[in-house]
Every structure is written in structure tokens, then in C-alpha cells.
Design a protein around this motif. Structure first.
Motif, short mmCIF file in Angstrom:
data_model
loop_
_atom_site.label_atom_id
_atom_site.label_comp_id
_atom_site.label_asym_id
_atom_site.label_seq_id
_atom_site.Cartn_x
_atom_site.Cartn_y
_atom_site.Cartn_z
N PRO A 141 39.07 16.55 42.04
CA PRO A 141 40.50 17.15 42.18
C PRO A 141 40.56 18.67 42.74
O PRO A 141 41.54 19.06 42.92
N PHE A 142 39.48 19.01 43.28
CA PHE A 142 39.55 20.58 43.99
C PHE A 142 38.65 20.55 45.04
O PHE A 142 37.71 19.89 45.46
N ASP A 143 39.15 21.58 45.81
CA ASP A 143 38.34 21.69 47.11
C ASP A 143 36.78 22.16 47.08
O ASP A 143 36.35 22.36 45.94
N ASP A 144 36.19 22.14 47.97
CA ASP A 144 34.68 22.56 47.98
C ASP A 144 34.63 23.80 48.41
O ASP A 144 33.61 24.66 48.23
N PHE A 145 35.66 24.32 49.10
CA PHE A 145 35.64 25.86 49.45
C PHE A 145 37.07 26.42 49.51
O PHE A 145 37.95 25.62 49.77
N ALA A 146 37.05 27.74 48.88
CA ALA A 146 38.38 28.33 48.81
C ALA A 146 38.75 29.09 50.09
O ALA A 146 37.82 29.86 50.56
N HIS A 147 40.04 29.06 50.51
CA HIS A 147 40.27 29.84 51.54
C HIS A 147 40.49 31.37 51.15
O HIS A 147 40.75 31.49 49.74
N ALA A 148 40.44 32.24 51.88
CA ALA A 148 40.57 33.72 51.51
C ALA A 148 41.25 34.46 52.68
O ALA A 148 41.04 33.87 53.77
N PRO A 149 42.11 35.40 52.49
CA PRO A 149 42.76 36.16 53.39
C PRO A 149 41.77 36.89 54.28
O PRO A 149 40.83 37.33 53.75
N ALA A 150 41.94 37.18 55.64
CA ALA A 150 41.06 37.79 56.40
C ALA A 150 41.16 39.36 55.92
O ALA A 150 42.22 39.82 55.39
N LEU A 151 39.88 39.86 55.79
CA LEU A 151 39.67 41.34 55.40
C LEU A 151 38.87 42.25 56.22
O LEU A 151 37.76 41.58 57.01
N GLU A 152 39.30 43.28 56.52
CA GLU A 152 38.54 44.32 57.17
C GLU A 152 37.96 45.41 56.27
O GLU A 152 38.99 46.17 55.74
N SER A 153 36.78 45.48 56.09
CA SER A 153 36.44 46.57 55.04
C SER A 153 35.08 47.17 55.69
O SER A 153 33.92 46.40 55.44
N ILE A 154 35.19 48.31 56.15
CA ILE A 154 33.75 48.83 56.96
C ILE A 154 33.54 50.23 56.08
O ILE A 154 34.32 51.19 56.22
N GLU A 155 32.56 49.92 55.21
CA GLU A 155 32.15 51.07 54.41
C GLU A 155 30.93 51.88 55.17
O GLU A 155 30.41 51.29 56.02
N LEU A 201 38.47 33.28 25.50
CA LEU A 201 38.00 33.28 27.13
C LEU A 201 39.32 33.04 27.47
O LEU A 201 39.82 31.90 27.78
N VAL A 202 39.80 33.87 28.69
CA VAL A 202 40.81 33.49 29.42
C VAL A 202 40.50 33.36 31.05
O VAL A 202 41.60 32.85 31.83
N ASN A 203 39.25 33.47 31.55
CA ASN A 203 39.17 33.48 32.82
C ASN A 203 37.54 33.30 33.16
O ASN A 203 36.78 33.60 32.26
N TYR A 204 36.97 33.06 34.38
CA TYR A 204 35.79 32.74 34.61
C TYR A 204 35.56 33.72 35.86
O TYR A 204 36.54 33.97 36.73
N LEU A 205 34.44 34.05 36.37
CA LEU A 205 33.99 34.97 37.51
C LEU A 205 33.73 33.90 38.70
O LEU A 205 32.79 33.03 38.39
N LEU A 206 34.44 33.95 39.88
CA LEU A 206 34.39 33.02 40.66
C LEU A 206 34.28 33.29 42.04
O LEU A 206 34.40 34.38 42.52
N SER A 207 33.32 32.49 42.73
CA SER A 207 33.09 32.69 44.24
C SER A 207 33.97 31.75 44.85
O SER A 207 34.96 31.34 44.61
N ARG A 208 33.50 31.44 46.19
CA ARG A 208 34.45 30.70 46.92
C ARG A 208 34.20 29.23 47.07
O ARG A 208 34.64 28.49 47.61
N GLU A 209 33.48 28.98 45.76
CA GLU A 209 33.17 27.32 45.33
C GLU A 209 34.22 27.14 44.53
O GLU A 209 34.01 27.41 43.03
N PRO A 210 35.38 26.49 44.52
CA PRO A 210 36.32 26.36 43.43
C PRO A 210 35.80 25.60 42.01
O PRO A 210 34.77 24.77 42.52
N ILE A 211 36.37 25.64 40.93
CA ILE A 211 36.08 24.92 39.67
C ILE A 211 37.33 24.39 39.51
O ILE A 211 38.42 24.84 39.91
N ARG A 212 37.30 23.31 38.48
CA ARG A 212 38.65 22.67 38.12
C ARG A 212 39.34 23.82 37.32
O ARG A 212 39.04 24.58 36.68
N ASP A 213 40.73 23.65 37.91
CA ASP A 213 41.89 25.03 37.48
C ASP A 213 41.58 26.28 38.03
O ASP A 213 42.41 27.03 37.85
N PHE A 214 40.70 26.33 38.79
CA PHE A 214 40.39 27.58 39.46
C PHE A 214 40.17 27.64 40.81
O PHE A 214 39.08 27.60 41.50
N PRO A 215 41.11 27.22 41.67
CA PRO A 215 41.13 27.01 42.94
C PRO A 215 40.51 28.35 44.05
O PRO A 215 40.34 28.00 45.18
#
Length: 444
Positions: free
Chosen positions: A53-67, A280-294
């Protein structure tokens, strides 16, 4: 998987043609590997009737961040001398079997570009010092100490002289441990953990279980780990809350090495409330979604050259009813009195692979004096104990910087359990050496 699309050798001279070729061949092999694994994944998913029921990969807005670029800034000479002088201290105690000292300073600059238009450059420095010593008691029990120091800059580390003085202290506690009585009785009762020991507990038991890692296909769990099915249920006592905030740069005057602006998948770092009033109200997420956390919440992190996966940044434990260290001690003694116990336990440091007490003290109910003991292990110190048996927390939050493949920080106060089992280790004592060590003098 790890290592896909990694150029193992890159040109260090600023030659665009060489660099382009290297990056192009790495991209090409990554693309071929990805299309191969996609075909395998499609074949594997045909075995399962239900649709994911969820995608394999989450989209994210383009980001420019040069440290700004980071670099190491230190003179190796005094540190090499400090390591030599520190480890030479084994001569002061013939019963020391092993003494090791490490200084590891690293600077990492990571560049990230993707097809969404994201461009990031993120850098960090980690300065790490560690001593590791071991000895044996008269009954053959192996005893070890391995304190470490981790900081974002040299000025936040002990000086070479302080490091040497600390090594001398480590040798002294090893000697004290040799002479300390063994825990022999099965004890069940109150145990107080220093902020340092508590940070190990929260790192493993909360930090390790709030990661939104996807279970294998066909499994119904939301994620893996102890908190897989605990979403929106209680995992800690209701006076505790936990958040992860990589945007926080310092705490109590210390630089946090778990800080970053963009994660290793080009997503903006964000503060995430994980546990609110015990729930427990949240998980730490990468761009691989899990159920309920797209979507990713900016916690996809990677060791250099590895694939990103969910990880903590700065994990912060907060108590709504903090007690002073003295009040916690009094509470420990109060529970001892209630339960007719002659003493309770105080853990100063943990070590080893599990949660093994390295420095553990009996605190006597009569007058509060402390006695060092050895040979203890905890039984059932787990997420259930953390939820049900943790009764108080201190007002003494400690910054625990951790040098791992990915640098992280855990900020935690001291904690008191009202009911924990302390028993004697069942590890067999090793035999002592058959002969005394040779004399250190060089006369013949």
C-alpha cells in the motif's frame, strides 16, 4: 545495497575529465545493478497476493545546501607522544595484561547530487580518544575498562596531559576492581544509572527501535525492532519524552556531533518528536516509506560509500518531573528501606557488547556509603523494563557524542529503576597465567 555505485578510487587532483569518467562509470554500474535488482524484486513480489500500500521511494523537494568544507586541524606530534606515554603506564602495574590507547581524528565532506535537482555538500569532523585496559582478579575473572571521549573539535577533547592522567585513573580502577568483592547473591531491587550509563540504554533501546526500517516483503509489521507494533502505544513511563533534533548544534556548551543540515539523501534535517509523555508517536525515516509514513523526515544517513538508512541524529530524552542526583539517591535508599534491603545498586559505566556494568557499586541503606563490586550482569534489562520499571529521571542531562560509522549524539539524564535483577555473570573465569611476568628491569 552497500557499495553499489561507489567509485572506490577517485582522482585527487582537480582534473574534470578524470573525475567525469570516474563518476560516469560509477553511475553506469549503479544503473545496471539497479535494473537487475528491479527485475529480481518484481519476480519476488509476484509471490505475494496483496498489493503493497505504499511507495518504494519517497519524493522530496529539491534542496540546495552547500556547507563550508571541513578539515582536520591538529598537530600529530603531541598526540603520538600522549598515546606512547599513556600505554607505557602498563609498567606501573605488572598485573595489567593489556593496555591500548587510540586517537582517531577524521574529517568527512560529502557531496550529493540527484536528478530532482538537489545539490548538497555536508561536512563533519570527529575527534575520538579511547583507552582500553584489562586485568584478571585472583580468581581469574577478566576485568576491563574502555572509556572514550568524542568531540567535534580538538578544544572539546581532553588535552594530551589530561588523557594521560585519565589512563592512570583507568589503571587505578582496574586495580580496585581486582580487589573488589564479587556479586554473589541474586539481587532484585532498585538500580540507579548515571547519565552516562543511561545514555547507552536509551541509545540501544529507544534509538535502535525508533528507526522506520521496512520489514521483509509479505510481513505485516510496520517496521523491524522492538517497537514494530508499538505505534501510538506506551513505550516509556509517562513522565518521559524523546525527540531527535539534528538541527540543534550545541547543548550545555558542547558541540553535538549528531547535527547536520541535510541528510545523506538530500532531505532537509528536521526535528522529530518520537515519544510524547511515554507514547510512541513517530519513527525516524529515510526515503524508503513504511506503512502510514509516506515521507522522509530527514533521517536517511550513510557511512561514506554506503547506502543510506534511517538513523538517529541528536536523540534527546526529557523528563517532566526531573529530580536532582541527590534526590534520586535518596529515592534509591528509600526503596531499599521499604523492601528491607541492606543496599541498592548504582551503575557508573556500562561497556562491552550488551549492557554490562563495568563500574557498579553497592550503596548501603544505613549510611549511603558505596562499595565497588565486580562480576555482575543485568537480567531482563530490556524495553519492557524501560517501560514498566523506570520510576524517576534526573535533572542532569549529559551529552553523549558517539563516534560510529555515522556520528550521533544521545542526551540523557540519570535514571532509576525500582525493580531490576542483578546477578553473577555465568562467564567462566579464565585461568591466571601459570608463571609470574618476567622482571621489567633490564639487568642481567
Amino acid at each position: 545495497g552497500p557499495g553499489i555505485g561507489v567509485a572506490t578510487l577517485g582522482p585527487i587532483d582537480n582534473d574534470p575529465i578524470a573525475l567525469r569518467w570516474q563518476l560516469w562509470t560509477a553511475t553506469d554500474s549503479a544503473y545496471k545493478a539497479a535494473s537487475e535488482s528491479l527485475a529480481m524484486k518484481r519476480a519476488a513480489l509476484r509471490q505475494y497476493s496483496a498489493d503493497q500500500p505504499f511507495d518504494d521511494f519517497a519524493h522530496a523537494p529539491a534542496l540546495e545546501s552547500i556547507e563550508p568544507l571541513v578539515k582536520l586541524d591538529f598537530d600529530p606530534k603531541p598526540w603520538r607522544e600522549a598515546l606512547e606515554k599513556s600505554t607505557a603506564l602498563f609498567r606501573t602495574d605488572p598485573k595489567i595484561q593489556f593496555l591500548w590507547a587510540t586517537a582517531r581524528f577524521r574529517a568527512v565532506n560529502q557531496y550529493f547530487v540527484n536528478t530532482e535537482g538537489t545539490i548538497t555538500r555536508d561536512g563533519y569532523t570527529v575527534y575520538f580518544l579511547n583507552e582500553d585496559g584489562s586485568t584478571q582478579a585472583a580468581d581469574g575473572m577478566r576485568l576491563e575498562r574502555s572509556p572514550y571521549f568524542t568531540a567535534a573539535s580538538l578544544k572539546e577533547l581532553p588535552t594530551p596531559e589530561e588523557f594521560q592522567a585519565n589512563t592512570a585513573k583507568v589503571l587505578e580502577t582496574l586495580k580496585n576492581l581486582r580487589d573488589a568483592p564479587v556479586v554473589d547473591e541474586d539481587y532484585r531491587g532498585p538500580v540507579l544509572f548515571s547519565a552516562d550509563a543511561a545514555s547507552d540504554v536509551f541509545n540501544g533501546m529507544v534509538g535502535g527501535n525508533v528507526l522506520g526500517k521496512r520489514p521483509r516483503p509479505g510481513e505485516s509489521a510496520r517496521t523491524v525492532g522492538d517497537y514494530a507494533s508499538n505505534y501510538k502505544s506506551r513505550v516509556l513511563p509517562n513522565f518521559l519524552s524523546v525527540e531527535d533534533d539534528p538541527t540543534l548544534k550545541t547543548f550545555a556548551g558542547k558541540t553535538l556531533i549528531g547535527s547536520y543540515d541535510a541528510d545523506d539523501e538530500g532531505v532537509h534535517a528536521s526535528k522529530v518528536s518520537l515519544v510524547q509523555d511515554g507514547e510512541l508517536v513517530n519513527y525516524l525515516l529515510s526515503r524508503e516509506p513504511i506503512r502510514d509514513f509516506p515521507e522522509s523526515n530527514g533521517h536517511g544517513r550513510a557511512a561514506p560509500g554506503q547506502s543510506a538508512s534511517p538513523n538517529i541524529g541528536n536523540l534527546i530524552v526529557q523528563s517532566k518531573q526531573p529530580l536532582s542526583p541527590e534526590q534520586l539517591r535518596q529515592k534509591l535508599l528509600y526503596i531499599c528501606r521499604e523492601e528491607n534491603k541492606a543496599f541498592g545498586y548504582y551503575v557508573e559505566t556500562l561497556g562491552g557488547t550488551g549492557y554490562e556494568p563495568r563500574l557498579l557499586y553497592r550503596v548501603y541503606e544505613k549510611d549511603g556509603h558505596q562499595e565497588l563490586v565486580r562480576g555482575a550482569v543485568f537480567d531482563e534489562l530490556d524495553t519492557r523494563a524501560l517501560r514498566n520499571d523506570l520510576v524517576a529521571a534526573g535533572n542532569d542531562p549529559l551529552v553523549g557524542n558517539r563516534e560510529g560509522a555515522v556520528p550521533t549524539t544521545v542526551i540523557s539524564p540519570s535514571i532509576l529503576f525500582d525493580d531490576l535483577e542483578v546477578k553473577r555473570t555465568d562467564a567462566k573465569n579464565a585461568k591466571l597465567p601459570e608463571y609470574p611476568p618476567p622482571d621489567l628491569s633490564l639487568s642481567h
